[in-house]
Enzyme design. Sequence first.
Site, short mmCIF file in Angstrom:
data_model
loop_
_atom_site.label_atom_id
_atom_site.label_comp_id
_atom_site.label_asym_id
_atom_site.label_seq_id
_atom_site.Cartn_x
_atom_site.Cartn_y
_atom_site.Cartn_z
N CYS A 135 0.84 -1.20 0.00
CA CYS A 135 0.00 0.00 0.00
C CYS A 135 0.87 1.25 0.00
O CYS A 135 1.43 1.63 1.04
CB CYS A 135 -0.92 -0.02 1.23
N CYS A 138 -0.48 4.16 2.12
CA CYS A 138 -0.25 3.98 3.57
C CYS A 138 1.22 4.18 3.94
O CYS A 138 1.52 4.76 4.98
CB CYS A 138 -0.62 2.56 4.02
N ASP A 139 2.13 3.68 3.13
CA ASP A 139 3.51 3.51 3.60
C ASP A 139 4.57 4.34 2.87
O ASP A 139 5.74 4.30 3.28
CB ASP A 139 3.90 2.02 3.50
#
Length: 315
Positions: A135, A138-139
């Site tokens: 992701c 997200c990261d």
Amino acid sequence: MSKIYDVIILGAGPGGLAAGLYSGRARLSTCIIEKGQDGGQIAITDSIENYPGQIVEGESGPSLIKRMTEQAEKFGCERVRDTIKSVELGGKIKKLVGTNGSYEGKTVILATGAYPRPIGCKGEQEFLGKGVSYCATCDANFFEELPVYVVGGGDAAVEEAMYLTKFASSVTLIHRRNELRAAKSIQERAFKNEKLHFMWDSVVEELGGDDILQEMKVKNVKTGEITEIRASEEDGMFGLFGFIGRIPNTDLLKDCGLTMDDRGYIPTDDDMKTNIPGVFAAGDVRVKSLRQVVTAAADGAIAATQAEKYINENP
Ligand code: NAP
């Protein structure tokens, strides 16, 4: 005779727990069934930064989901740990049969999620959250000024690789063929991006490192040549993102009359209604364009509100 719930929610990720919160607050008798740990994909996310209002220092996926669970339970949701083996969704009363028991409800909200297809290399599980991610939204932040590798050649891989170039020192897309599957318009932008590099005809074979991702073996599928990639001393690590498709958790639902698309996702209308009256879907298991905690939670809220409406209209 077993209890007939107003709402049965299958899956305790953000979609299911948000549905539980709304359903519980509406004073509907609600049961949330989950086979594993709560949280779905965010249960394995180390840090959450993109959920609105989520600014608690050190907040992790599990700590966020713990509060979501407590909030749903506070409003009266019953919790069941069980693996559902079969479902009958067509009738007025829906029936779910699990390993430990069977459950009946007037409505069902399917929030079973989806999981990223694993890259399939040695060491992948070991370095999940320690260099390996599925992701970028997200990261990406955690790879600021570090080299990043992306596996895949479809729209998702190329779009996400371009997104990652905003953070990483360089991004190398590793694709098993010598041409991309991604749409031409996306490819054109990708080939113009100076921070984006390509390793064609290549697959990741093995990952290594001292607790974090520091080494990787990539094989050229045409020549058999192995390229060993090592993090520089200065960087200390690199990132590896896999975007080779997702797999919805809908195997269980295949023969129950529920409409799915050719990849197994459940289409709904704007009210989260599936093709079966009284059956709703929420979160990553739906056909949708953005699979995030915030969109799953929104789906859950809508699904529960519509379940209440359905119950009122079908006494
Ligand atoms: P996808 O289109 O199915 O592409 C998957 C990619 O992963 C392909 O390039 C495939 O290689 C590769 N792959 C599959 N299995 C692999 C394996 N075991 N090892 C190595 N590589 C593997 O999936 P997606 O990119 O996630 O997109 C899914 C859907 O969402 C598509 O319909 C896409 O159009 C849509 N989407 C659209 C956008 C957009 O329009 N901006 C963005 C994201 C997603 P091969 O090419 O060799 O098969």
